[in-house]
Scaffold this active site. Structure first.
Site, PDB file in Angstrom:
ATOM      1  N   ARG A  74       0.596  -1.518  -0.187  1.00  0.00           N
ATOM      2  CA  ARG A  74      -0.053   0.365   0.421  1.00  0.00           C
ATOM      3  C   ARG A  74       0.897   1.355   0.018  1.00  0.00           C
ATOM      4  O   ARG A  74       0.524   2.072   0.403  1.00  0.00           O
ATOM      5  CB  ARG A  74      -0.905  -0.452   0.818  1.00  0.00           C
ATOM      6  CG  ARG A  74      -1.913  -0.992   1.238  1.00  0.00           C
ATOM      7  CD  ARG A  74      -3.579  -0.662   2.007  1.00  0.00           C
ATOM      8  NE  ARG A  74      -4.129  -1.944   1.750  1.00  0.00           N
ATOM      9  CZ  ARG A  74      -5.586  -2.190   1.435  1.00  0.00           C
ATOM     10  NH1 ARG A  74      -5.399  -0.512   0.522  1.00  0.00           N
ATOM     11  NH2 ARG A  74      -6.387  -2.864   1.391  1.00  0.00           N
ATOM     12  N   GLY A 110      -6.736   0.470  -7.292  1.00  0.00           N
ATOM     13  CA  GLY A 110      -8.074   1.037  -6.869  1.00  0.00           C
ATOM     14  C   GLY A 110      -7.907   2.321  -6.600  1.00  0.00           C
ATOM     15  O   GLY A 110      -6.872   2.658  -6.835  1.00  0.00           O
ATOM     16  N   GLY A 112      -6.404   3.793  -4.653  1.00  0.00           N
ATOM     17  CA  GLY A 112      -5.248   4.751  -4.315  1.00  0.00           C
ATOM     18  C   GLY A 112      -4.144   4.420  -5.007  1.00  0.00           C
ATOM     19  O   GLY A 112      -3.558   6.128  -5.713  1.00  0.00           O
ATOM     20  N   ASP A 135     -13.949  -4.043  -3.329  1.00  0.00           N
ATOM     21  CA  ASP A 135     -14.776  -2.982  -3.169  1.00  0.00           C
ATOM     22  C   ASP A 135     -16.078  -2.400  -4.419  1.00  0.00           C
ATOM     23  O   ASP A 135     -17.251  -2.137  -4.032  1.00  0.00           O
ATOM     24  CB  ASP A 135     -14.297  -1.891  -2.368  1.00  0.00           C
ATOM     25  CG  ASP A 135     -13.713  -2.311  -0.597  1.00  0.00           C
ATOM     26  OD1 ASP A 135     -13.901  -3.773  -0.397  1.00  0.00           O
ATOM     27  OD2 ASP A 135     -13.297  -1.865  -0.212  1.00  0.00           O
ATOM     28  N   MET A 177     -16.515  -6.946   3.818  1.00  0.00           N
ATOM     29  CA  MET A 177     -15.834  -5.728   3.204  1.00  0.00           C
ATOM     30  C   MET A 177     -16.497  -4.874   3.120  1.00  0.00           C
ATOM     31  O   MET A 177     -17.151  -5.288   2.147  1.00  0.00           O
ATOM     32  CB  MET A 177     -14.232  -6.241   3.062  1.00  0.00           C
ATOM     33  CG  MET A 177     -13.147  -7.182   4.014  1.00  0.00           C
ATOM     34  SD  MET A 177     -11.780  -7.482   2.386  1.00  0.00           S
ATOM     35  CE  MET A 177     -10.969  -7.660   4.274  1.00  0.00           C
ATOM     36  N   GLY A 178     -16.032  -3.270   3.189  1.00  0.00           N
ATOM     37  CA  GLY A 178     -16.564  -2.354   1.808  1.00  0.00           C
ATOM     38  C   GLY A 178     -16.509  -0.959   3.232  1.00  0.00           C
ATOM     39  O   GLY A 178     -17.981  -0.771   4.013  1.00  0.00           O
ATOM     40  N   GLU A 230     -18.496  -3.852   6.503  1.00  0.00           N
ATOM     41  CA  GLU A 230     -17.141  -3.038   7.413  1.00  0.00           C
ATOM     42  C   GLU A 230     -17.122  -1.311   8.159  1.00  0.00           C
ATOM     43  O   GLU A 230     -17.702  -1.414   9.303  1.00  0.00           O
ATOM     44  CB  GLU A 230     -16.243  -3.703   7.206  1.00  0.00           C
ATOM     45  CG  GLU A 230     -15.341  -3.044   6.237  1.00  0.00           C
ATOM     46  CD  GLU A 230     -14.142  -3.171   6.001  1.00  0.00           C
ATOM     47  OE1 GLU A 230     -13.391  -3.642   6.744  1.00  0.00           O
ATOM     48  OE2 GLU A 230     -13.140  -3.542   4.961  1.00  0.00           O
TER      49      GLU A 230
END
Ligand code: F6P
Length: 369
Positions: A74, A110, A112, A135, A177-178, A230
């Site tokens: 990341r 994604g 980012g 997502d 997730m999300g 989440e």
């Protein structure tokens, strides 16, 4: 000399990344006679100049593999942890681009990653991106690869929870997730027939959720399934978050911070708290399941392999045409090159009047509002 193209994968891994690397790589090598190298572990590997040759042998047999053969991280070019400090490593990354005589850099990721790629584009690099995330929240593309696989896994989880919830007459909360967008919980909730769907876009009132469950109970349905993203928040937390942003009131700022910490630090905190609250309010036994990284792992679905291959090969066509500074977006059955500047800083969240929300409401799904 044939052209040299670099590829990296960045952000959370996603099923379909290898299919996309293969699509881009095979088309560049076979169709256009270009050479391809991969950078390991996203922008960090590009900064550290860790590369891997992507020849036809390396691209063979990876279509069905989960994860990414290149590894990911990341790390951001302009704020990378180096020797315990956040450093701007943009210059080193640009230098390595030049060192390898790259004609273009393909970034798979994604929201980012789109931002990081745009940053490098502004430094003069020929950048092109593909949208991946389970997502499904990358702006200006119909869908991102990874979502379809995660949707299948999450739906199967809802299916499996049904039989145990039914047998024990329990409330089963499933955390999916999300963090900022509810596409996964919404899609799996609808496909799996969850009784309650909670998503970040619609703050929930726990009393409304309990009332919906009690209505089911009174009509003879002694169990309920709650599919919860989440990032779903209660109305109280949503109000605190919104309030804390206004004015200089110290107390409000503290409340906002507390709400943020609760949401960010203890991701299971919200779903666990909800399961406990529902047990208290309904008198029905409640249990929590957190699906977590299972949603991102394993073999990509046929839909994701197809999408990643379509986008990957279209990306190679655009590179051949010299079209850069764009994201290769999915539009219906085709693709569209969308300027990166239009993608960056936006997130595709669930519109409150989206057809999926309307359909779910029509089959009496409760959103807690
Ligand atoms: O971006 C995809 C995603 O899986 C989100 O759904 C989730 O909130 C996040 O990544 C988890 O991040 P990490 O892999 O850093 O724990």
């Amino acid at each position: 000399m044939s052209k040299m193209i670099g590829i990296l994968t960045s952000g959370g891994d996603s099923p379909g990344l290898n299919a996309a690397i293969r699509g881009v790589g095979k088309a560049l090598l076979g169709r256009y006679g270009m050479r391809v190298i991969g950078f390991r572990d996203g922008f960090r590997g590009m900064m550290e100049n860790r590369t891997q040759l992507l020849d036809s042998a390396a691209l063979s047999g990876i279509l069905t593999l989960g994860g990414t053969i290149l590894g990911t991280s990341r790390d951001k070019p302009y704020a990378m942890p180096v020797a315990g400090k956040l450093m701007d490593m943009t210059g080193v990354i640009v230098e390595n681009y030049r060192k390898h005589h790259l004609d273009a850099l393909v970034c798979l990721g994604g929201g980012g990653t789109q931002k990081n790629a745009y940053h490098l584009m502004k430094q003069g690099l020929n950048v092109i991106t593909l949208p991946k995330t389970i997502d499904n929240d990358v702006a200006l593309t119909d869908v991102s690869f990874g979502y379809d696989t995660a949707l299948g896994i999450a739906t199967e989880a809802v299916d499996r929870l049904h039989s145990t919830a039914h047998s024990h007459h329990r409330i089963l909360v499933l955390e999916l997730m999300g963090n900022k967008a509810g596409w996964l919980a919404l899609g799996a909730g609808i496909a799996g027939g969850a009784d309650v769907i909670l998503i970040p876009e619609i703050p929930y009132d726990v009393k409304q959720v309990a009332a919906a469950i009690m209505r089911r109970s009174h009509s003879g349905q002694g169990f309920s399934i709650v599919a919860m993203a989440e990032g779903a928040v209660s109305r109280e937390d949503a109000a605190r978050l919104a309030e804390g942003g206004k004015g200089k009131d110290k107390k409000k700022k503290e409340q906002k911070q507390q709400a943020q910490e609760r949401i960010a630090d203890s991701k299971p905190g919200n779903s666990l708290q909800l399961a406990r609250q529902l047990e208290e309010l309904t008198g029905l036994e409640s249990r929590l399941t957190i699906l977590g990284y299972l949603q991102r792992g394993g073999t990509p679905s046929a839909g994701d392999r197809l999408l990643a291959t379509r986008l990957g090969t279209a990306c190679a066509d655009l590179i051949n045409k010299g079209e850069f500074g764009v994201m290769v977006a999915a539009r219906g059955d085709g693709v569209k090159a969308v300027p990166l500047k239009d993608v960056v800083g936006k997130r595709k969240t669930v519109p409150l009047d989206h057809d999926w929300v309307k359909s779910a409401r029509s089959v009496h799904t409760c959103f807690g509002d």
